[in-house]
Scaffold this motif. Structure first.
Motif, PDB file in Angstrom:
ATOM      1  N   HIS A   7       0.792  -1.222   0.000  1.00  0.00           N
ATOM      2  CA  HIS A   7       0.000   0.000   0.000  1.00  0.00           C
ATOM      3  C   HIS A   7       0.829   1.278   0.000  1.00  0.00           C
ATOM      4  O   HIS A   7       0.374   2.309  -0.496  1.00  0.00           O
ATOM      5  CB  HIS A   7      -0.969   0.008   1.185  1.00  0.00           C
ATOM      6  N   ILE A  50       1.547  -6.200  -5.506  1.00  0.00           N
ATOM      7  CA  ILE A  50       0.270  -5.993  -4.825  1.00  0.00           C
ATOM      8  C   ILE A  50      -0.268  -7.340  -4.322  1.00  0.00           C
ATOM      9  O   ILE A  50      -0.244  -8.326  -5.065  1.00  0.00           O
ATOM     10  CB  ILE A  50      -0.775  -5.351  -5.769  1.00  0.00           C
ATOM     11  N   HIS A  88      -3.043  -8.758  -4.118  1.00  0.00           N
ATOM     12  CA  HIS A  88      -3.999  -9.535  -4.926  1.00  0.00           C
ATOM     13  C   HIS A  88      -3.380 -10.077  -6.208  1.00  0.00           C
ATOM     14  O   HIS A  88      -4.046 -10.743  -6.989  1.00  0.00           O
ATOM     15  CB  HIS A  88      -5.245  -8.698  -5.227  1.00  0.00           C
ATOM     16  N   ASP A  97      -8.544  -6.641   3.461  1.00  0.00           N
ATOM     17  CA  ASP A  97      -8.607  -5.749   2.324  1.00  0.00           C
ATOM     18  C   ASP A  97      -9.884  -6.080   1.579  1.00  0.00           C
ATOM     19  O   ASP A  97     -10.165  -7.260   1.326  1.00  0.00           O
ATOM     20  CB  ASP A  97      -7.394  -5.958   1.417  1.00  0.00           C
ATOM     21  N   HIS A 117     -10.730  -5.849  -1.443  1.00  0.00           N
ATOM     22  CA  HIS A 117     -10.586  -6.502  -2.747  1.00  0.00           C
ATOM     23  C   HIS A 117     -10.067  -7.937  -2.659  1.00  0.00           C
ATOM     24  O   HIS A 117      -9.679  -8.526  -3.674  1.00  0.00           O
ATOM     25  CB  HIS A 117      -9.737  -5.647  -3.692  1.00  0.00           C
ATOM     26  N   SER A 160      -2.859  -1.199 -10.562  1.00  0.00           N
ATOM     27  CA  SER A 160      -3.668  -1.648  -9.426  1.00  0.00           C
ATOM     28  C   SER A 160      -3.974  -3.134  -9.495  1.00  0.00           C
ATOM     29  O   SER A 160      -3.704  -3.809 -10.488  1.00  0.00           O
ATOM     30  CB  SER A 160      -4.977  -0.863  -9.299  1.00  0.00           C
ATOM     31  N   CYS A 161      -4.595  -3.612  -8.434  1.00  0.00           N
ATOM     32  CA  CYS A 161      -4.971  -5.030  -8.350  1.00  0.00           C
ATOM     33  C   CYS A 161      -6.053  -5.361  -9.363  1.00  0.00           C
ATOM     34  O   CYS A 161      -6.338  -6.526  -9.600  1.00  0.00           O
ATOM     35  CB  CYS A 161      -5.414  -5.364  -6.928  1.00  0.00           C
ATOM     36  N   CYS A 184       0.514  -0.410  -4.831  1.00  0.00           N
ATOM     37  CA  CYS A 184      -0.789   0.234  -4.968  1.00  0.00           C
ATOM     38  C   CYS A 184      -0.677   1.645  -5.533  1.00  0.00           C
ATOM     39  O   CYS A 184      -1.632   2.161  -6.121  1.00  0.00           O
ATOM     40  CB  CYS A 184      -1.488   0.276  -3.621  1.00  0.00           C
ATOM     41  N   CYS A 189      -3.467   4.652  -6.217  1.00  0.00           N
ATOM     42  CA  CYS A 189      -4.836   4.134  -6.167  1.00  0.00           C
ATOM     43  C   CYS A 189      -5.584   4.568  -4.920  1.00  0.00           C
ATOM     44  O   CYS A 189      -6.770   4.845  -4.951  1.00  0.00           O
ATOM     45  CB  CYS A 189      -4.809   2.611  -6.261  1.00  0.00           C
ATOM     46  N   LEU A 190      -4.883   4.609  -3.789  1.00  0.00           N
ATOM     47  CA  LEU A 190      -5.568   4.941  -2.540  1.00  0.00           C
ATOM     48  C   LEU A 190      -5.249   6.337  -2.031  1.00  0.00           C
ATOM     49  O   LEU A 190      -5.579   6.696  -0.897  1.00  0.00           O
ATOM     50  CB  LEU A 190      -5.298   3.894  -1.455  1.00  0.00           C
ATOM     51  N   ASN A 219     -10.080   0.740  -9.239  1.00  0.00           N
ATOM     52  CA  ASN A 219     -11.430   0.235  -8.991  1.00  0.00           C
ATOM     53  C   ASN A 219     -12.350   1.173  -8.220  1.00  0.00           C
ATOM     54  O   ASN A 219     -13.502   0.847  -7.988  1.00  0.00           O
ATOM     55  CB  ASN A 219     -11.327  -1.105  -8.259  1.00  0.00           C
ATOM     56  N   ARG A 260     -10.738   9.728  -3.262  1.00  0.00           N
ATOM     57  CA  ARG A 260     -10.060   8.440  -3.301  1.00  0.00           C
ATOM     58  C   ARG A 260      -8.579   8.595  -3.681  1.00  0.00           C
ATOM     59  O   ARG A 260      -7.712   7.946  -3.136  1.00  0.00           O
ATOM     60  CB  ARG A 260     -10.763   7.510  -4.300  1.00  0.00           C
TER      61      ARG A 260
HETATM   62  S1  SF4 Z   1      -7.594  -1.298  -4.566  1.00  0.00           S
HETATM   63 FE1  SF4 Z   1      -5.762  -0.078  -4.811  1.00  0.00          FE
HETATM   64  S2  SF4 Z   1      -5.057   0.203  -2.690  1.00  0.00           S
HETATM   65 FE2  SF4 Z   1      -6.476  -1.535  -2.665  1.00  0.00          FE
HETATM   66  S3  SF4 Z   1      -5.191  -3.361  -2.946  1.00  0.00           S
HETATM   67 FE3  SF4 Z   1      -5.903  -2.705  -4.967  1.00  0.00          FE
HETATM   68  S4  SF4 Z   1      -4.250  -1.417  -5.755  1.00  0.00           S
HETATM   69 FE4  SF4 Z   1      -3.989  -1.583  -3.555  1.00  0.00          FE
END
Ligand code: SF4
Lengths: 169, 430
Positions: B70, B108, B110, B129, B131, B308-309, B369, B372-373, B391, B397
């Protein structure tokens, strides 16, 4: 009696309750300072201690959607706020129950900031508007955790049971 | 009695012959994943043991995975200190599946879990998490939980008081058109059933279009199933699952697979003909605010993000490289690319995608990540617009509540980099 101190709409995400940029702060003792940080006025009132414990946040559908961050529950628990919403997103609901944050599922709730609510076990009476709204019980799977006072004491209890039932080597 | 995929998995994990939706059970966990928020899990874990006279010890160090993703490399001393604490805990508890900030095995969570063969079909996976739904792509029941709940799993090896969820069956028929991708399918579905349409439920994916979809695409759709509120997304494991696990994830030995019972009872059945889909865009500030790309109007973009994931896998980089190869990203637009793992980064290097993308003007960031966050590596200015393959587009965000985020597939992202406006990739040349 509990006063509505904040009224919100549908789909309030955990990014709104506890913005991602404060996620390096994790301890429940430290998260309350960032509650609703992107609503600077409300956040300032919380920090100045102007919002008494037991005050109500009213929201629409899907409160707490998005990320699983537990800070979103601990930040509200820190101020002892009560959240009344039409319904909640799953992970937020579980986190809140695990930490002992009070949630009320009330699918028809309509209330304005400043309204005085009486929250009973099966319904809410809005003393300001005179209207009444039915409450839905929390998922039965979570009842044991609520009764134990949260997931930490509940798990501790289970751990000790497991330990004592294991034969000594 | 006939059971859905998830009912079958939960019955096994709970040692029961059958379970039905609504029943409360305590399934055993096969894999428990955390990232930097393990710092909070550790705190709550130690809290559980307080005054018990017991020594804090995780139930099974082989079944816990911790991945730093993250905020890598650490963006603040606070994060760095948390990461340090986690490393010490990992060493003390002998946790095996630990992926630190490294160019050989980082990435990441995921992506790290599937590519290392940590997730097997038919098992229960939990992660701190939201996701974590992603891993349903491999036929596991995989869902997100909070940090305190994870501390409880670390102590007991079970998730306490799980209510067996109801399942929505999604059947996808037809053939995807040119530059219409799994991301467009999941955006369409979320737009159709809304952000709370599957709250407390599971989305189980079936049909010829899913059977033909590679695991990377299945990961994309299961990943975003949570944006419709789903507890999890799941694809019944098949030949492709076995291929991925053996050939790409290096799983040795026999892999047992099973699907749902044909007469299983579903909450509802949703049929989608993917041949009719167009590239889709989720407009600010909710993921279910979805429109076909042709209907978003003239939207000028400042920053484009691929990664991202959801969409940081090799297929995603490939489609972007194909569109951008030999061309130039228009001036005034900055493009950031975050491969989902270093393994993917290295594959993309070998295949020349990284060269194609950088020559066009994209910046390749370190796998993780990223922005993304909204913590680091790509903040947005006031009033700026981002177009991203991530996502979530909630207000704030990406770190700035005064900015807008639009979500799309890597094909839409790449095509838009050439024009500076949200663009239909089917309109460009070959
Ligand atoms: S949504 Fe974004 S912050 Fe969350 S695990 Fe996936 S890449 Fe990382």
């Amino acid at each position: 009696m509990a006063k509505v101190v904040l009224k919100l709409g549908d789909d309030i995400s955990t990014d709104i309750i506890y913005p991602g940029r404060f996620m390096a702060t994790v301890l429940p003792s430290e998260t309350p300072q960032y509650a609703f940080a992107d609503f600077p006025e409300f956040n300032a009132r919380l920090k100045r201690g102007e919002i008494p414990p037991g005050s109500v946040v009213v929201a629409g559908k899907n409160f707490g959607c998005g990320s699983s961050r537990e800070q979103a529950a601990s930040t509200l628990k820190g101020h002892e706020l009560v959240v009344v919403a039409k319904n909640f997103a799953r992970i937020f609901l579980q986190n809140a129950i695990n930490l002992g944050l009070r949630l009320v599922v009330c699918p028809t709730i309509e209330a304005e900031e400043g309204d005085e609510l009486e929250i009973l076990s099966d319904r809410i009476i809005d003393q300001t508007s005179g209207r009444e709204f039915k409450i839905e019980p929390l998922p039965k799977a979570r009842q044991a955790i609520i009764e134990a006072g949260g997931l930490i004491p509940y798990t501790r209890q289970r751990l000790l049971e497991k330990k004592s039932s294991r034969p000594k080597i | 009695m006939a059971m859905t995929m998830v009912e079958k998995i939960l019955a096994r994990a709970s040692g029961l012959k059958k379970v039905t939706a609504g029943e409360v059970i305590e399934p055993k966990v096969s894999l428990a994943m955390s990232h930097e928020n393990a710092a909070l899990v550790i705190n709550q874990f130690l809290e559980i043991y307080k005054d018990t006279g017991l020594k804090p010890k995780v139930w099974d160090p082989n079944k816990i995975a911790i991945i730093f993703d993250h905020r890598v490399p650490a963006e603040s001393s606070k994060t760095a200190t948390n990461q340090k604490k986690i490393r010490e805990f990992v060493a003390a508890q002998k946790i095996k599946k630990f992926h630190d900030i490294r160019g050989d095995e980082g990435g990441i969570c995921h992506q790290i879990l599937p590519e290392n063969g940590y997730v097997l079909p038919g098992t229960v996976v939990v992660g701190t998490d939201s996701h974590t739904t992603s891993h349903g792509a491999l036929g596991a029941f995989s869902f997100g939980i909070g940090a305190t709940e994870m501390a409880s799993v670390w102590a007991l090896g079970r998730v306490l008081n799980v209510e067996v969820p109801r399942t929505i069956k999604v059947v996808a028929r037809g053939k995807f058109g040119r530059y219409v991708l799994p991301k467009d399918f999941i955006l369409y579905l979320i737009g159709k059933i809304t952000a709370e349409g599957a709250n407390f439920k599971v989305l189980e994916y079936h049909g010829p279009a899913i059977e033909k979809m590679p695991t990377s695409g299945r990961l994309t759709i299961c990943n975003m199933s949570v944006e419709a509120g789903a507890t999890s997304g799941i694809v019944p494991p098949d030949k492709e699952t076995l291929r991925y696990l053996k050939e790409e994830a290096g799983v040795k030995g026999k892999i047992e697979i099973f699907g749902p019972d044909p007469e299983a009872e579903y909450d509802q059945v949703i049929e989608i003909d993917v041949s009719e889909l167009e590239p889709m865009v989720a407009c600010p500030h909710t993921v279910d605010n979805v429109r076909p790309v042709g209907q978003v109007g003239q939207v000028k973009v400042d920053q484009i993000v691929i990664g991202s994931c959801t969409n940081g896998r090799l297929d995603d980089l490939a489609v972007a490289a194909k569109i951008l190869k030999g061309k130039k990203i228009v001036r005034g637009v900055r493009m950031l690319i975050f491969p989902a793992s270093f393994r993917i980064y290295q594959q993309a290097l070998k295949l020349g995608y990284i060269a194609d993308l950088t020559k066009a003007g994209a910046v390749i960031m370190n796998p993780g990540c990223g922005c993304c966050l909204g913590v680091h590596e790509g903040a947005l200015g006031d009033g700026e617009v981002a177009l991203s393959t991530t996502n979530r587009n909630f207000k704030g965000r990406m770190g700035n509540p005064k900015s807008d985020v639009y979500l799309c597939s890597p094909a839409v992202a790449a095509a838009s980099a050439l024009t500076g406006y949200i663009t239909d990739p089917r309109k460009g040349g070959k």
